[in-house]
Design a protein around this motif. Sequence first.
Motif, short mmCIF file in Angstrom:
data_model
loop_
_atom_site.label_atom_id
_atom_site.label_comp_id
_atom_site.label_asym_id
_atom_site.label_seq_id
_atom_site.Cartn_x
_atom_site.Cartn_y
_atom_site.Cartn_z
N GLY A 167 52.13 80.24 69.48
CA GLY A 167 53.47 80.60 69.05
C GLY A 167 54.48 79.48 69.18
N MET A 168 54.01 78.26 69.46
CA MET A 168 54.88 77.09 69.58
C MET A 168 54.21 75.91 68.87
SD MET A 168 56.04 77.51 73.59
CE MET A 168 57.55 76.57 73.44
N LEU A 169 54.98 74.87 68.61
CA LEU A 169 54.44 73.69 67.93
C LEU A 169 54.64 72.45 68.78
CD1 LEU A 169 55.72 74.18 64.24
CD2 LEU A 169 53.55 74.93 65.22
N ASP A 170 53.54 71.69 69.01
CA ASP A 170 53.72 70.37 69.62
C ASP A 170 54.04 69.38 68.52
OD1 ASP A 170 51.34 69.63 68.36
OD2 ASP A 170 50.11 70.07 70.11
N GLU A 171 54.19 68.11 68.88
CA GLU A 171 54.66 67.14 67.87
C GLU A 171 53.65 66.95 66.73
OE1 GLU A 171 53.53 62.73 69.46
OE2 GLU A 171 55.24 63.67 70.46
N GLU A 172 52.36 67.05 67.03
CA GLU A 172 51.37 66.91 65.95
C GLU A 172 51.37 68.15 65.05
OE1 GLU A 172 47.90 63.90 67.59
OE2 GLU A 172 47.59 66.05 67.77
N GLU A 173 51.48 69.32 65.65
CA GLU A 173 51.53 70.55 64.85
C GLU A 173 52.79 70.59 63.99
OE1 GLU A 173 49.14 73.79 67.62
OE2 GLU A 173 51.21 73.25 68.15
N PHE A 174 53.89 70.12 64.54
CA PHE A 174 55.14 70.07 63.77
C PHE A 174 55.01 69.11 62.59
CE2 PHE A 174 59.30 68.14 62.90
CZ PHE A 174 60.02 69.27 62.53
N ALA A 175 54.39 67.95 62.85
CA ALA A 175 54.18 66.98 61.77
C ALA A 175 53.28 67.59 60.68
CB ALA A 175 53.54 65.71 62.33
N LEU A 176 52.28 68.36 61.11
CA LEU A 176 51.40 69.03 60.15
C LEU A 176 52.19 70.05 59.32
CD1 LEU A 176 48.65 69.79 58.95
CD2 LEU A 176 48.27 71.28 60.93
N ALA A 177 53.07 70.80 59.98
CA ALA A 177 53.89 71.78 59.25
C ALA A 177 54.75 71.08 58.20
CB ALA A 177 54.76 72.56 60.22
N LYS A 178 55.33 69.97 58.56
CA LYS A 178 56.16 69.22 57.60
C LYS A 178 55.31 68.67 56.45
CE LYS A 178 59.96 68.20 57.82
NZ LYS A 178 61.15 68.82 57.22
N HIS A 179 54.09 68.25 56.77
CA HIS A 179 53.19 67.75 55.73
C HIS A 179 52.82 68.86 54.75
CE1 HIS A 179 50.12 65.18 53.93
NE2 HIS A 179 49.25 66.17 54.06
N LEU A 180 52.55 70.06 55.28
CA LEU A 180 52.21 71.19 54.41
C LEU A 180 53.39 71.59 53.54
CD1 LEU A 180 50.15 73.34 56.97
CD2 LEU A 180 49.25 72.05 55.01
N ILE A 181 54.59 71.51 54.10
CA ILE A 181 55.80 71.78 53.30
C ILE A 181 55.90 70.76 52.16
CG2 ILE A 181 58.32 71.68 53.35
CD1 ILE A 181 58.20 72.93 56.15
N LYS A 182 55.63 69.51 52.47
CA LYS A 182 55.67 68.45 51.45
C LYS A 182 54.66 68.72 50.34
CE LYS A 182 54.78 63.48 50.99
NZ LYS A 182 54.35 62.24 51.73
N ILE A 183 53.47 69.19 50.73
CA ILE A 183 52.43 69.52 49.74
C ILE A 183 52.93 70.61 48.80
CG2 ILE A 183 50.18 70.65 49.48
CD1 ILE A 183 49.28 69.14 51.99
N LYS A 184 53.51 71.67 49.38
CA LYS A 184 54.00 72.78 48.56
C LYS A 184 55.15 72.36 47.66
CE LYS A 184 53.92 77.05 47.24
NZ LYS A 184 52.79 77.55 46.45
N LEU A 185 56.06 71.56 48.17
CA LEU A 185 57.21 71.11 47.37
C LEU A 185 56.78 70.16 46.25
CD1 LEU A 185 59.92 70.53 50.14
CD2 LEU A 185 59.78 72.42 48.49
N SER A 186 55.60 69.56 46.40
CA SER A 186 55.09 68.65 45.36
C SER A 186 54.36 69.41 44.25
CB SER A 186 54.14 67.62 45.98
OG SER A 186 54.82 66.82 46.93
#
Length: 540
Positions: A496-515
């Motif tokens: 239920g929380m994000l470390d720095e790698e998980e957060f970076a992954l979340a941002k990467h997945l957002i980038k994929i969807k926005l592309s």
Amino acid sequence: MFSWLGRQAGGRGGTGADPVQTVTGGLRSLYQRKVLPLEEAYRFHEFHSPALEDADFENKPMILLVGQYSTGKTTFIRYLLEQDFPGMRIGPEPTTDSFIAVMYGETEGNTPGNALVVDPKKPFRKLGRFGNAFLNRFMCSQLPNEVLKSISIIDSPGILSGEKQRISRGYDFCQVLQWFAERVDRIILLFDAHKLDISDEFSEAIKAFRGQDDKIRVVLNKADQVDTQQLMRVYGALMWSLGKVINTPEVLRVYIGSFWTQPLQNTDNRRLFEAEAQDLFRDIQSLPQKAAVRKLNDLIKRARLAKVHAYIISFLKKEMPSMFGKENKKRELISRLPEIYIQLQREYHISAGDFPKVKAMQEKLENYDFTKFHSLKPKLIEAVDNMLTNKISSLMNLISQEEMSMPPPLVQGGAFDGTAESPFNQGYGEGAKEGADEEEWVVAKDKPVYDELFYTLSPINGKISGINAKKEMVTSKLPNSVLGKIWKLADCDGDGMLDEEEFALAKHLIKIKLSGYELPSSLPPHLVPPSHRKSLSKAD
């Protein structure tokens, strides 16, 4: 439940039965026992379509190519097969002047039309009724090709504009197209980006496909010869032209591309062409899987038309006088046919779309003596109604069961293998697949930027809460349903929380969807953060 189908298929129902043969036997049995007697009683074959034979049920899926000359029909076949076929002629002038059935054979060779229509193993026997003028322009080209093990392709003569060309053929071109349309699985209309006009004969040819709208696909070929702005206008003009000929509210599926092996002249739309080609390939590859359902659907349409035809013929018989004034009454009934249609629709609760064209029916009725027609035979109608109500649903269940136990193979070989499992496969290395063949974690290149954001969100013990992560993630303006999926993919340890790698992954997945790419249903191994890979592998 399905024993009657197994018995009709030659006793091969049950465990280990060949699905194609079992379903084929069931379809053939339904037609011969239920529909064919009704057709024969009311001369259906003289008015509409010849009787179906065994080869019509057993043949491979067929594709019919239709288009004006030099739109790339023959080149399209060459592109799919990646091989020349006997009788192939390609050129800017009208080259293909015959119907060519391109089919699988152990050795290369041609079979002329007159020999083809007496071959019981081929589904073309009924084409003999079009006479020598047509048969001299019809041939079967056979060759050993992997693609043709699954499908057959019908190449048609290029359509020219003008009345002279239509008359000089010596046979009814549109009637031949209609015959093929009733039996093929897919009808592909080819257009050239520089030839969007629909001639009179092409218009009549398209109208001959009435009732087969679900089989029609459109290919806008040679689209690499125009730039993006011109392509937009060409596409609009094509849809406008088609709208005048095909009177349906649904929009036809149009595939845009350049279907040959030469380099693209304009590469601005390369990604679009690749995506369209893959969509078309998937549509063609799925034909063997849908063949049984298509044949069942065509049988249902045929049975409904046979019923309507029986009602029309028996009504005309009933209205005829027994002694005098037969010719006058015949002329009156023919002229009143539109009113008779409406009367039958109301009496038997039949849809107007099930009736044949009034004008064509009137022309054919002129040649018949109505007193020799049969009166209505309720038992024949009941047999067809029983088939439509009960037997069809049983056969549909059988098809579903057999597709699950032994799914038909996809079309393989030729152009269909050209991009499979290679870096040139459409979408390879893009979106969620990016970095799949790299050793370094693909998110690492943007991680410094994501880390700066991470530490502005007040992490505690190296992790941020869901509330703080949400504040940043909603700035993407993606719907909550999408962000929820991204959260589940990124929260690798499910705490239920994000470390720095998980957060970076979340941002990467957002980038994929926005592309513009789709999110994966589960996290691919190459996207798993390095610090979580051992824990996930242990969990697995």
